[in-house]
Design a protein around this motif. Structure first.
Motif, PDB file in Angstrom:
ATOM      1  N   MET A 107      31.244  -9.511 -29.308  1.00 16.87           N
ATOM      2  CA  MET A 107      32.323 -10.263 -28.682  1.00 16.87           C
ATOM      3  C   MET A 107      33.632 -10.035 -29.418  1.00 16.87           C
ATOM      4  SD  MET A 107      30.601 -13.964 -27.791  1.00 16.87           S
ATOM      5  CE  MET A 107      28.989 -14.089 -26.998  1.00 16.87           C
ATOM      6  N   ILE A 108      34.705  -9.932 -28.634  1.00 17.03           N
ATOM      7  CA  ILE A 108      36.063  -9.825 -29.190  1.00 17.03           C
ATOM      8  C   ILE A 108      36.955 -10.809 -28.435  1.00 17.03           C
ATOM      9  CG2 ILE A 108      35.755  -7.417 -29.861  1.00 17.03           C
ATOM     10  CD1 ILE A 108      38.056  -7.927 -26.998  1.00 17.03           C
ATOM     11  N   TYR A 109      38.101 -11.148 -29.031  1.00 16.15           N
ATOM     12  CA  TYR A 109      39.088 -11.923 -28.290  1.00 16.15           C
ATOM     13  C   TYR A 109      40.111 -10.950 -27.721  1.00 16.15           C
ATOM     14  CZ  TYR A 109      42.519 -15.340 -26.856  1.00 16.15           C
ATOM     15  OH  TYR A 109      43.392 -16.096 -26.094  1.00 16.15           O
ATOM     16  N   SER A 110      40.263 -10.949 -26.410  1.00 15.83           N
ATOM     17  CA  SER A 110      41.202 -10.051 -25.748  1.00 15.83           C
ATOM     18  C   SER A 110      42.564 -10.738 -25.603  1.00 15.83           C
ATOM     19  CB  SER A 110      40.668  -9.657 -24.362  1.00 15.83           C
ATOM     20  OG  SER A 110      41.662  -8.953 -23.634  1.00 15.83           O
ATOM     21  N   GLU A 111      43.568 -10.183 -26.286  1.00 12.95           N
ATOM     22  CA  GLU A 111      44.923 -10.722 -26.148  1.00 12.95           C
ATOM     23  C   GLU A 111      45.438 -10.508 -24.726  1.00 12.95           C
ATOM     24  OE1 GLU A 111      46.380 -12.430 -28.332  1.00 12.95           O
ATOM     25  OE2 GLU A 111      45.249 -12.018 -30.178  1.00 12.95           O
ATOM     26  N   GLU A 112      45.046  -9.399 -24.128  1.00  6.74           N
ATOM     27  CA  GLU A 112      45.489  -9.089 -22.771  1.00  6.74           C
ATOM     28  C   GLU A 112      44.938 -10.095 -21.762  1.00  6.74           C
ATOM     29  OE1 GLU A 112      44.930  -5.537 -19.435  1.00  6.74           O
ATOM     30  OE2 GLU A 112      44.426  -5.161 -21.530  1.00  6.74           O
ATOM     31  N   ARG A 113      43.647 -10.420 -21.894  1.00 14.09           N
ATOM     32  CA  ARG A 113      43.012 -11.325 -20.943  1.00 14.09           C
ATOM     33  C   ARG A 113      43.079 -12.786 -21.383  1.00 14.09           C
ATOM     34  NH1 ARG A 113      40.116  -8.724 -17.100  1.00 14.09           N
ATOM     35  NH2 ARG A 113      39.884  -6.477 -17.384  1.00 14.09           N
ATOM     36  N   GLU A 114      43.476 -13.004 -22.638  1.00 12.45           N
ATOM     37  CA  GLU A 114      43.579 -14.342 -23.217  1.00 12.45           C
ATOM     38  C   GLU A 114      42.248 -15.087 -23.141  1.00 12.45           C
ATOM     39  OE1 GLU A 114      46.935 -16.057 -21.083  1.00 12.45           O
ATOM     40  OE2 GLU A 114      48.265 -15.404 -22.698  1.00 12.45           O
ATOM     41  N   ARG A 115      41.204 -14.371 -23.451  1.00 14.49           N
ATOM     42  CA  ARG A 115      39.874 -14.962 -23.474  1.00 14.49           C
ATOM     43  C   ARG A 115      38.941 -14.050 -24.242  1.00 14.49           C
ATOM     44  NH1 ARG A 115      37.881 -16.824 -19.029  1.00 14.49           N
ATOM     45  NH2 ARG A 115      39.867 -16.987 -17.906  1.00 14.49           N
ATOM     46  N   ILE A 116      37.755 -14.538 -24.545  1.00 14.21           N
ATOM     47  CA  ILE A 116      36.756 -13.717 -25.203  1.00 14.21           C
ATOM     48  C   ILE A 116      36.116 -12.786 -24.190  1.00 14.21           C
ATOM     49  CG2 ILE A 116      34.469 -13.792 -26.307  1.00 14.21           C
ATOM     50  CD1 ILE A 116      35.398 -16.181 -27.878  1.00 14.21           C
ATOM     51  N   VAL A 117      35.930 -11.535 -24.605  1.00 17.75           N
ATOM     52  CA  VAL A 117      35.214 -10.553 -23.807  1.00 17.75           C
ATOM     53  C   VAL A 117      33.925 -10.210 -24.538  1.00 17.75           C
ATOM     54  CG1 VAL A 117      35.237  -8.188 -22.910  1.00 17.75           C
ATOM     55  CG2 VAL A 117      37.291  -9.605 -22.737  1.00 17.75           C
ATOM     56  N   VAL A 128      32.202  -8.394 -20.160  1.00 17.57           N
ATOM     57  CA  VAL A 128      32.112  -9.636 -19.397  1.00 17.57           C
ATOM     58  C   VAL A 128      33.122 -10.637 -19.934  1.00 17.57           C
ATOM     59  CG1 VAL A 128      30.592 -11.506 -18.653  1.00 17.57           C
ATOM     60  CG2 VAL A 128      29.644  -9.218 -19.080  1.00 17.57           C
ATOM     61  N   ASP A 129      33.975 -11.161 -19.049  1.00 17.89           N
ATOM     62  CA  ASP A 129      34.874 -12.246 -19.436  1.00 17.89           C
ATOM     63  C   ASP A 129      34.075 -13.524 -19.626  1.00 17.89           C
ATOM     64  OD1 ASP A 129      36.988 -10.518 -19.196  1.00 17.89           O
ATOM     65  OD2 ASP A 129      37.603 -11.231 -17.213  1.00 17.89           O
ATOM     66  N   LEU A 130      34.434 -14.309 -20.652  1.00 21.76           N
ATOM     67  CA  LEU A 130      33.710 -15.546 -20.938  1.00 21.76           C
ATOM     68  C   LEU A 130      34.629 -16.754 -20.837  1.00 21.76           C
ATOM     69  CD1 LEU A 130      31.564 -14.529 -24.058  1.00 21.76           C
ATOM     70  CD2 LEU A 130      30.930 -14.420 -21.633  1.00 21.76           C
ATOM     71  N   ALA A 131      34.078 -17.830 -20.275  1.00 22.96           N
ATOM     72  CA  ALA A 131      34.738 -19.128 -20.282  1.00 22.96           C
ATOM     73  C   ALA A 131      33.995 -19.998 -21.275  1.00 22.96           C
ATOM     74  CB  ALA A 131      34.709 -19.757 -18.889  1.00 22.96           C
ATOM     75  N   ILE A 132      34.718 -20.555 -22.244  1.00 23.70           N
ATOM     76  CA  ILE A 132      34.090 -21.305 -23.328  1.00 23.70           C
ATOM     77  C   ILE A 132      34.615 -22.730 -23.330  1.00 23.70           C
ATOM     78  CG2 ILE A 132      33.766 -21.432 -25.838  1.00 23.70           C
ATOM     79  CD1 ILE A 132      33.919 -18.460 -25.958  1.00 23.70           C
ATOM     80  N   SER A 133      33.708 -23.693 -23.493  1.00 23.76           N
ATOM     81  CA  SER A 133      34.094 -25.099 -23.499  1.00 23.76           C
ATOM     82  C   SER A 133      33.204 -25.876 -24.458  1.00 23.76           C
ATOM     83  CB  SER A 133      33.997 -25.685 -22.081  1.00 23.76           C
ATOM     84  OG  SER A 133      32.676 -25.565 -21.572  1.00 23.76           O
ATOM     85  N   VAL A 134      33.602 -27.124 -24.709  1.00 26.48           N
ATOM     86  CA  VAL A 134      32.859 -28.006 -25.603  1.00 26.48           C
ATOM     87  C   VAL A 134      32.094 -29.024 -24.779  1.00 26.48           C
ATOM     88  CG1 VAL A 134      33.038 -29.680 -27.493  1.00 26.48           C
ATOM     89  CG2 VAL A 134      34.603 -27.725 -27.402  1.00 26.48           C
TER      90      VAL A 134
END
Length: 225
Positions: A107-117, A128-134
């Motif tokens: 996993m990396i954080y994509s500055e372009e997509r503003e989310r973890i890929v 895969v784009d990921l949506a992360i929540s608590v």
């Protein structure tokens, strides 16, 4: 510098359980790794997807095998990849009686997509784009979104009807003093295709990024996110 998960969650990162913050809060500069050992109570897959799952075993992306009480190991190392991106490995081993199955990702954080890929497999073919929540219990929830395939000059977005949509929850149970995890992968057409759940404990070990075992990193790193 915080972890990629801290960057993705922002202030909400502080709402995670302290033990979850510990597992998701380190980066390459901390020079530690999280190694977990435990047991998957139940692993299941749909017979309808046996062939694609079998193909996935060649790239360490899921597998067509199920069972109960399967020994489990997960290795999370943080390092900077060849493109300068902060990266975290998610290498999982499931020790069935007759075979060891692997499910690897980085996993990396994509500055372009503003989310973890999340790059799945040992050659980062699938991004895969990921949506992360608590979660209310202080756990972390990770859900997959858009997916893209990369292989040399070939690249294309996967239509959602043909993808596996993952929903992962990891939390810490204070009464049992263990981490717990639940993973479910579903397809819009055929429903549930793969899932597992279980518990594990984690050791945090000193690990310089320069001496991360070679078999931890993917065989190929993909620039495209």
């Amino acid at each position: 510098m915080g972890s990629i998960y801290e960057k993705a969650l922002g202030d909400a990162f502080l709402n995670l359980h302290p033990r979850i913050r510990q597992r998701f809060g380190f980066n390459s500069q901390d020079q530690i790794a999280s190694i977990g050992y435990g047991m998957m109570d139940h692993i299941w897959y749909s017979k309808w997807v046996t062939l694609p799952l079998y193909v996935g075993t060649k790239r360490h992306i899921m597998f067509p095998q199920g069972g109960t009480n399967i020994p489990f190991m997960i290795e999370n190392f943080a390092y900077v990849d060849q493109f300068g991106r902060e990266t975290v490995t998610w290498n999982r081993q499931f020790k069935f009686p007759n075979k060891i199955r692997r499910f690897d990702a980085t996993m990396i954080y994509s500055e372009e997509r503003e989310r973890i890929v999340d790059y799945l497999g040992n050659k980062q073919h699938l991004a895969v784009d990921l949506a992360i929540s608590v979660e209310p219990n202080g756990g972390i929830r990770i859900r997959s979104r858009d997916q893209r395939f990369y292989e040399g000059w070939l690249q294309f977005p996967f239509p959602r009807l043909f993808t596996g949509i993952a929903d992962v929850c990891e939390w810490y149970d204070d009464s049992e003093e263990r981490y717990k995890i639940s993973v479910a992968v579903n397809n819009p057409l055929i429903g549930s295709v793969f899932r597992y759940q279980g518990t594990f404990q984690t050791q945090f070990v000193n690990m310089k990024s320069s001496v991360i075992p070679l078999d931890i990193k993917p065989l190929r790193e993909e620039r495209r996110e």
